[in-house]
Enzyme design. Structure first.
Site, PDB file in Angstrom:
ATOM      1  N   SER A   1      34.762  42.110  35.125  1.00 55.08           N
ATOM      2  CA  SER A   1      33.664  42.717  35.873  1.00 55.08           C
ATOM      3  C   SER A   1      33.902  44.214  35.973  1.00 55.08           C
ATOM      4  O   SER A   1      35.056  44.673  35.983  1.00 55.08           O
ATOM      5  CB  SER A   1      33.586  42.114  37.275  1.00 55.08           C
ATOM      6  OG  SER A   1      32.702  42.851  38.106  1.00 55.08           O
TER       7      SER A   1
ATOM      8  N   TYR B   1      37.616  40.418  45.261  1.00 55.58           N
ATOM      9  CA  TYR B   1      36.977  40.176  43.961  1.00 55.58           C
ATOM     10  C   TYR B   1      37.354  41.284  42.986  1.00 55.58           C
ATOM     11  O   TYR B   1      37.746  41.019  41.846  1.00 55.58           O
ATOM     12  CB  TYR B   1      35.468  40.103  44.132  1.00 55.58           C
ATOM     13  CG  TYR B   1      34.720  39.783  42.862  1.00 55.58           C
ATOM     14  CD1 TYR B   1      34.648  38.476  42.390  1.00 55.58           C
ATOM     15  CD2 TYR B   1      34.074  40.778  42.140  1.00 55.58           C
ATOM     16  CE1 TYR B   1      33.950  38.168  41.233  1.00 55.58           C
ATOM     17  CE2 TYR B   1      33.376  40.484  40.978  1.00 55.58           C
ATOM     18  CZ  TYR B   1      33.316  39.179  40.528  1.00 55.58           C
ATOM     19  OH  TYR B   1      32.632  38.887  39.372  1.00 55.58           O
TER      20      TYR B   1
END
Length: 256
Positions: free
Chosen positions: A146, A159
């Site tokens: 990501s 995250y």
């Protein structure tokens, strides 16, 4: 085999029944690759398997329901692969999760869960499949990371840390396993239109702020991530390893 096809290869994909994972499965099948699909929801996974088998009748589409975040179930995946007598040449680590909270609101078990699914499970799958990947003259791993692992975004610190760890794992394994004939790369999506992002993108102000930071002026589609994943699997990418390709509409290059 041509440089831009994947005929004769078999890919194992985690998180394969929805969103980016499903798009990757379709893309690889379309390029001549057989697929082994892994996901937690058995009923939905088998429905996806049947759908893909009908759509790509010349290809082999097999599925096994398991939670890659569970160490015992990861071993069950390996046993299943051995039972069906298949040695994948490609591994796509796509399974992921998030708990969207501010730092001080995250519980310890939230952090452990995010790190376990996004990083530990991917690391473990790489290690488990290494003996199978090395049975081929050339094989590849693609980790779905990501942009949050490369810069700050509002998806939470745990995250981002988990995806940063996955990015560094990609670099390390690329160097360590190059002599084994295994290339290791990653993709780093920005906002992609999936079930996981739909709630955030449904908020008008948030959606507008995402678009303002994206030079291409839109969110991405799962097929656009799948295209990058497929490229990194191809013989055409045979001299690329240790890289992370941003699939982000220009987000990471957006200055002020």
């Amino acid at each position: 085999m041509t440089r831009w096809r994947l005929d004769g290869q078999t890919a194992l994909l985690t998180g394969a029944s929805r969103g980016i994972g499903l798009a990757c499965a379709r893309e690889l099948l379309d390029l001549g690759c057989d697929v082994l699909l892994i996901a937690r929801d058995e009923e939905h996974l088998l429905a996806v398997r049947d759908e893909l088998a009908d759509e790509f009748s010349a290809r082999e589409v097999l599925a096994f329901a398991a939670d890659v975040g569970d160490a015992e179930q990861r071993l069950e995946i390996l046993d299943w692969i051995r039972d069906i007598d298949v040695a994948p040449s490609l591994l796509i680590n796509n399974a992921g999760t998030n708990v969207r909270k501010a730092t001080l609101d995250l519980r310890d078990d939230d952090v452990e869960h995010i790190l376990n699914i996004n990083y530990v499970a991917a690391f473990a799958m790489c290690r488990l499949l290494h003996p199978l990947l090395t049975q081929h003259a050339a094989s590849a791993i693609v980790n779905v990371g990501s942009v949050s692992g490369l810069t700050h975004v509002r998806t939470g610190p745990a995250y981002g840390a988990s995806k940063a760890a996955l990015t560094q794992l990609t670099r390390n394994l690329a160097c360590e396993w190059a002599s084994d004939g295994i290339r290791v790369n990653a993709v780093a999506p920005w906002y992609i239109r999936t079930r996981r992002t739909q709630d955030a993108l449904a908020q008008a102000d948030y959606f507008e702020s995402v678009i303002e930071r994206t030079p291409l002026g839109r969110v991405g589609e799962p097929v656009e991530v799948a295209a990058a994943v497929a490229f990194l699997c191809m013989p055409a990418a045979s001299y690329i390893t240790g890289e992370t390709i941003a699939v982000d509409g220009g987000f990471l290059r957006m200055g002020f």
